[in-house]
Design a protein around this motif. Structure first.
Motif: not given
Length: 171
Positions: A48-65
């Motif tokens: 994702c870092r290598d795709i110009n224009g990506v402003e955020a990388v997140l994780v979702n719908c996963s455990s707290i741990e």
């Protein structure tokens, strides 16, 4: 997104719109910082870092741990210009929401993830609002700039988190 291929395809398509692009991945419930596909989160973050224009990388719908283990790794893999964050599920990793089992994961920090006091709410084995807010504040300390909640996280959880953030901002 459950795989690097899905995430990069979505990000590439999103960038073409000219709108801000945030990419979010779902994690395995193992302590190894992998996506549901088995790929390491660092591979996803670097792609994702290598795709110009990506402003955020997140994780979702996963455990707290799992989310707690991944946030520092995301921050380490990405430049400061790309935001990182998480939207965890409120259920513990051994109940509802996901059929995969937890292996008793521990945080990548020197201390283990704080235990969550379970409460029953709408059939979820729910993490209480104050506990969730404390864990999300740890994510912020580890470099997250976007935090929220997914399955089993309710308005009272976000309100508790907002209160904690407001207290820190006053300092």
């Amino acid at each position: 997104m459950a795989s690097v291929r899905e995430g990069t395809a979505a990000a590439s398509a999103g960038v073409e719109t000219g709108l801000p692009v945030w990419v979010s991945f779902t994690l395995s419930e193992e302590a190894d910082c992998s996506l549901r596909s088995g790929e390491d989160i660092s591979i996803a973050a670097e792609a994702c870092r290598d795709i110009n224009g990506v402003e955020a990388v997140l994780v979702n719908c996963s455990s707290i741990e799992a989310t707690t283990n991944v946030i520092p790794k995301l921050r380490e893999c990405l430049p400061p210009s790309i935001q990182v964050g998480g939207y965890a599920n409120g259920m513990d990793s051994n109940s509802g929401g996901d059929s995969s089992s937890s292996s008793g994961s521990s945080s990548s920090k020197s201390t283990e993830v704080k235990p969550i006091e379970p409460q029953i709410k709408d059939s979820y084995n729910d993490c209480g609002p104050e506990s969730y807010a404390e864990v999300a504040m740890d994510w912020i300390q580890d470099g997250a700039t976007i935090v929220g909640g997914c399955c089993g996280i309710f308005p009272e959880h976000i309100a508790a988190l907002n209160e904690k953030i407001a207290l820190v901002e006053k300092e």
